[in-house]
Design a protein around this motif. Structure first.
Motif, PDB file in Angstrom:
ATOM      1  N   PRO A 155       4.408   9.461   2.520  1.00 54.64           N
ATOM      2  CA  PRO A 155       4.359   9.408   1.052  1.00 54.64           C
ATOM      3  C   PRO A 155       4.754   8.047   0.463  1.00 54.64           C
ATOM      4  O   PRO A 155       4.001   7.503  -0.346  1.00 54.64           O
ATOM      5  N   ASN A 202       2.495   5.048  -1.645  1.00 58.93           N
ATOM      6  CA  ASN A 202       2.867   4.321  -2.862  1.00 58.93           C
ATOM      7  C   ASN A 202       2.667   2.819  -2.675  1.00 58.93           C
ATOM      8  O   ASN A 202       2.205   2.131  -3.584  1.00 58.93           O
ATOM      9  N   THR A 226      -6.856   5.193  -7.060  1.00 64.61           N
ATOM     10  CA  THR A 226      -5.416   5.373  -6.865  1.00 64.61           C
ATOM     11  C   THR A 226      -4.952   6.797  -7.144  1.00 64.61           C
ATOM     12  O   THR A 226      -4.018   7.274  -6.514  1.00 64.61           O
ATOM     13  N   PHE A 227      -5.629   7.480  -8.066  1.00 65.66           N
ATOM     14  CA  PHE A 227      -5.152   8.815  -8.443  1.00 65.66           C
ATOM     15  C   PHE A 227      -5.119   9.787  -7.263  1.00 65.66           C
ATOM     16  O   PHE A 227      -4.098  10.420  -7.006  1.00 65.66           O
ATOM     17  N   PRO A 228      -6.224   9.903  -6.504  1.00 62.65           N
ATOM     18  CA  PRO A 228      -6.153  10.817  -5.348  1.00 62.65           C
ATOM     19  C   PRO A 228      -5.061  10.419  -4.363  1.00 62.65           C
ATOM     20  O   PRO A 228      -4.415  11.293  -3.776  1.00 62.65           O
ATOM     21  N   MET A 240      -2.224   8.985  -5.026  1.00 67.63           N
ATOM     22  CA  MET A 240      -0.922   9.396  -5.571  1.00 67.63           C
ATOM     23  C   MET A 240      -0.724  10.902  -5.427  1.00 67.63           C
ATOM     24  O   MET A 240       0.340  11.373  -5.066  1.00 67.63           O
ATOM     25  N   LYS A 241      -1.801  11.656  -5.718  1.00 69.63           N
ATOM     26  CA  LYS A 241      -1.720  13.116  -5.600  1.00 69.63           C
ATOM     27  C   LYS A 241      -1.431  13.516  -4.151  1.00 69.63           C
ATOM     28  O   LYS A 241      -0.598  14.378  -3.874  1.00 69.63           O
ATOM     29  N   MET A 242      -2.125  12.837  -3.233  1.00 74.59           N
ATOM     30  CA  MET A 242      -1.975  13.153  -1.817  1.00 74.59           C
ATOM     31  C   MET A 242      -0.534  12.886  -1.379  1.00 74.59           C
ATOM     32  O   MET A 242       0.053  13.678  -0.631  1.00 74.59           O
ATOM     33  N   GLY A 252       2.122  13.086  -3.084  1.00 75.35           N
ATOM     34  CA  GLY A 252       2.972  14.165  -3.576  1.00 75.35           C
ATOM     35  C   GLY A 252       2.861  15.413  -2.703  1.00 75.35           C
ATOM     36  O   GLY A 252       3.863  16.014  -2.327  1.00 75.35           O
ATOM     37  N   LEU A 253       1.633  15.771  -2.370  1.00 75.09           N
ATOM     38  CA  LEU A 253       1.419  16.969  -1.556  1.00 75.09           C
ATOM     39  C   LEU A 253       2.045  16.824  -0.170  1.00 75.09           C
ATOM     40  O   LEU A 253       2.718  17.729   0.325  1.00 75.09           O
ATOM     41  N   GLU A 312       4.444  14.952   0.732  1.00 77.49           N
ATOM     42  CA  GLU A 312       5.892  14.934   0.639  1.00 77.49           C
ATOM     43  C   GLU A 312       6.445  16.350   0.683  1.00 77.49           C
ATOM     44  O   GLU A 312       7.392  16.656   1.382  1.00 77.49           O
ATOM     45  N   LYS A 313       5.776  17.249  -0.057  1.00 74.03           N
ATOM     46  CA  LYS A 313       6.205  18.646  -0.073  1.00 74.03           C
ATOM     47  C   LYS A 313       6.111  19.265   1.313  1.00 74.03           C
ATOM     48  O   LYS A 313       7.016  19.938   1.778  1.00 74.03           O
TER      49      LYS A 313
END
Ligand SMILES: Nc1ncnc2c1ncn2[C@@H]1O[C@H](COP(=O)(O)OP(=O)(O)OP(=O)(O)O)[C@@H](O)[C@H]1O
Ligand SMILES: [Mg+2]
Lengths: 482, 226
Positions: free
Chosen positions: A407, A411, A460-462, A464-466, A468-469, A471-472
């Protein structure tokens, strides 16, 4: 196969490609005569230099460059670069001369030799037709906000001769036009010829007021160690003027008959704009991917070294720590200019090397943190099972550290993709530079900067979303001790 | 037989954890090392496994001085299961068991897979082969960790608190299970759990403050310290 294997292999492949591209190219550049005459201009100074509706460089300076090269008997190679660094690029030997509407000044004369002038112009004050502050000459401009393009001679002239004027420095003519249309500035000073031409083209309600602030002699700078070229260009210029070619070129771009619609500097069609922006974004992504690969590969050994205990005693640690801190503590722009001009690399290689090394610094920290968060018991258990040091790292520690690091690595990747915006400065035709050159013709900064922003965001958006996922998921799986 | 002679060990902070230890661990099925918390049991295990270097003394395994043994020989001979197990969280149980024999002993994956599956079968947890360590219970993880160590077929296996995750009833079952596990491996089990020690071991020793307070037949040793 495990995912990290793919990543490592892909990175290695990219490294190879990068290395291959760095290795010195082709022969046949020995004889001075065989070499093309490299001249620089901005490509953002219509009608002197701009991109025409086919997306190719055109303009008074472009034609002049070609004519000069022809008369000297060399091929012409024109390099579009930023005005900010154009002289430095000449001094660093990136090109042989600047045929880019540069005015002769004493400061510049200390650094370079100028040819005889090839045209004269002068500084002119322009204001909005509404003229709320009733400015009719530069003498009325005390406390008024007057814009100039950053780095142009008008800035220095205003600051020394009219200290009471509030000088606003902006990046481009297009920006100045926007600001004046919104009346966020009171006027601007620019070249009389160019300014009038631009205002007419953009259809703005701006007018010239007052006399010329001063007259300028526009000439071609050449490095001081190159008197032969200076002489050759002077000879060529004399010929160009005496046989009427100069007037022909001038008329092509300035005479009234070359109407707005003939397309010399014409409007860009939407398909060409889209093509230019996409091609530019392609280059942006190539630079990003290559830099990320380079940075990631380098960051693994650096990250490992940064985990060494007893920091002070270890030389590798000290070296890596210092490099990483230095890279993180200095502006990327400076690093980029250093690599480009200081080390003399081509813009493309300089961009990949700088961004790659820079992301190495950030990724090393991420990888260090990832490695540190793996329970030391893992290595001990692997040792108890007889794994060698390398096997312990490869099969036990690294897979866990990498998962933890994904993650934050994402970034870094996002940050790097955004940092590619900087390389426009060293004249790589990436998306922002393309946008700027489109804007210098269309005068629609709002629209095209937004388009570019959206292009970046789509990538960049995907990511960033990835991040986050992932990381969870990693938290759920129970890697990393606390 | 593992033989420890005049072993002294101090940590770098100056704490002396072992004082002139002399003892023998016979090659019999299970040997229990008991003692109060902080008495030096784990330290002794770590010295035998060569994770700690004693300041003085000598440790021999089947008459070989451990200080001169090649790393790989030592690891093939002596397995360790840590108190906190340290299963590899990124690998499932089967992969945990197969990693070392593949890398260290270069044994064919097919054969190993069969062997590991059989071992899990015997442990009564065949359904966990594909599970990850975060998905199994403490007792299951304990068995898996021992199974992982046994895959290398060591002559000796050091177990640090193998029953810490088990309740009293299961710890006795565990003792029986351990006894049947592999005849060729001698277990040296550090434990607080006297029930387990009695059920599992024939001989044992009791440590106090870095010294051996008593050693001998397990019933005598446990009786002296209860
Ligand atoms: N890394 C260390 N550094 C310094 N002292 C230590 C370290 N580890 C253990 N000690 C000390 O060494 C002594 C023996 O510790 P050890 O862990 O061997 O005891 P133990 O018998 O295994 O106890 P427990 O039953 O609680 O696990 C203790 O006094 C402890 O405080
Ligand atoms: Mg202990």
């Amino acid at each position: 196969m495990k995912p990290e294997n793919y990543v490592i292999r892909l990175c290695l492949l990219l490294m190879f490609l990068f290395m291959a591209s760095v290795s010195p190219s082709g022969a046949g550049e020995n004889a001075e005569n065989g070499k093309p005459l490299k001249t620089a201009l901005t490509g953002k100074f219509p009608p002197f230099s701009f991109y025409d509706n086919k997306g190719e460089l055109a303009g008074f300076d472009v034609d002049m460059s070609r004519e000069i090269a022809k008369r000297i008997g060399r091929k012409s190679e024109i390099i579009a670069t930023e005005w900010d660094g154009i002289l430095a690029g000449l001094l660093a030997g990136k090109y042989d001369a600047i045929v880019g509407s540069m005015a002769i000044t004493p400061e510049r004369q200390q650094q370079v030799n100028f040819t005889a002038p090839y045209y004269y112009s002068g500084a002119q004050l322009f204001v909005h037709r509404d003229n709320p502050k009733r400015l009719y000459s530069i003498d009325d401009c005390a406390k008024a906000r007057i814009a100039v393009v950053l780095g142009e001679t008008y800035q220095h002239f205003l600051e020394t001769n009219y200290p009471e004027v509030e000088v606003v420095t902006l990046k481009s003519g297009a920006e100045i036009f926007e600001m004046l249309s919104q009346k966020r500035i009171d006027g601007f000073v620019t070249d009389k010829l160019v300014g009038s031409w631009q205002i007419q083209k953009a259809g703005r309600d701006f007018v010239a007021v007052g006399d010329l602030l001063y007259k300028e002699s526009i000439a071609i700078p050449v490095r001081k160690d190159n008197p032969e070229l200076l002489e050759a260009i002077n000879d060529a210029l004399a010929g160009i003027e005496s046989d009427g070619t100069l007037k022909k070129i001038h008329d092509k771009y300035f005479s009234l008959s070359s109407g707005r619609k003939t397309g010399n500097s014409g409007e860009l069609s939407n398909s060409i704009i889209a093509e230019k922006l996409l091609a530019g974004f392609g280059i942006t992504l190539i630079i990003a991917v290559a830099s990320i690969a380079l940075g990631f590969i380098l960051s693994i050994p650096c990250g490992v070294i940064l985990t060494y205990p007893k920091a002070m005693a270890s030389l590798p640690y000290m070296v890596v720590r210092t490099i990483v801190d230095f890279l993180r503590g200095t502006p990327v722009l400076i690093q980029l200019l250093f690599v480009w001009m200081g080390m003399g690399l081509t813009p493309f290689k300089a961009a990949i090397l700088t961004l790659g090394i820079n992301s190495m610094a950030y990724m090393s920290e991420v990888i260090r943190a990832g490695l540190m968060s793996v329970d030391p018991g893992q290595a001990l258990a692997a040792q108890a099972l007889g794994l060698t040091k390398l096997q312990r790292f490869r099969h036990v520690i690294w897979p866990q550290a990498f998962r933890i690091a994904i993650p934050p690595l994402m970034n870094s990747v996002v940050a790097l993709i955004k940092d590619t915006a900087l390389v426009a400065v060293i004249s790589i035709p990436e998306v922002i530079r393309e946008a700027q050159s489109i804007i210098s013709i269309t005068f629609e900064p709002g629209k095209y900067y937004m388009v570019v922003a959206v292009m970046f965001f789509v990538v960049t958006f995907p990511l960033m979303k990835m991040a986050g996922l992932l990381e969870k998921r990693i938290k759920q799986k129970g890697f990393a001790h606390d | 037989m593992i033989k420890v002679e005049t072993l002294n060990f101090s940590y770098t902070d100056g704490t002396q954890a072992l004082f002139d230890i002399n003892c023998e661990f016979p090659s019999e099925h299970i040997f229990a090392v008991m003692g109060d918390s902080g008495s030096g049991k784990t330290t002794l295990l770590n010295c035998i496994a060569r994770f700690l270097m004693p300041q003085t003394g000598k440790i021999t395994i089947d008459d070989q001085d451990t200080s001169g043994m090649a790393e790989i020989d030592l690891r093939n001979k002596v397995g360790v299961v840590f108190q906190r197990l340290h299963l590899f969280p990124h690998l499932n149980i089967l992969q945990n068991m197969m990693l070392a024999p593949t890398l260290v002993q270069n044994r064919p994956v097919k054969e190993l897979r069969k062997e590991a599956s059989e071992m899990l079968e015997r442990l009564g947890i065949p359904e966990l082969a594909e599970s990850y360590p975060s998905q199994v219970s403490g007792g299951q993880a304990q068995r898996a960790a021992i199974a992982r160590g046994l895959m290398l077929k060591p002559s000796y296996m050091l177990l640090d608190e193998p029953t810490s995750a088990l309740d009293a009833r299961t710890s006795e079952e565990f003792a029986l299970w351990l006894k049947e596990l592999r005849e060729d491996t001698s277990f040296i089990a550090v434990t607080h759990d006297l029930l387990f020690a009695r059920a599992a071991a024939r001989h044992g020793m009791y440590m106090e403050q870095g010294k051996i307070a008593s050693q001998g037949v397990i019933e005598d040793v446990t009786a002296a310290h209860c």
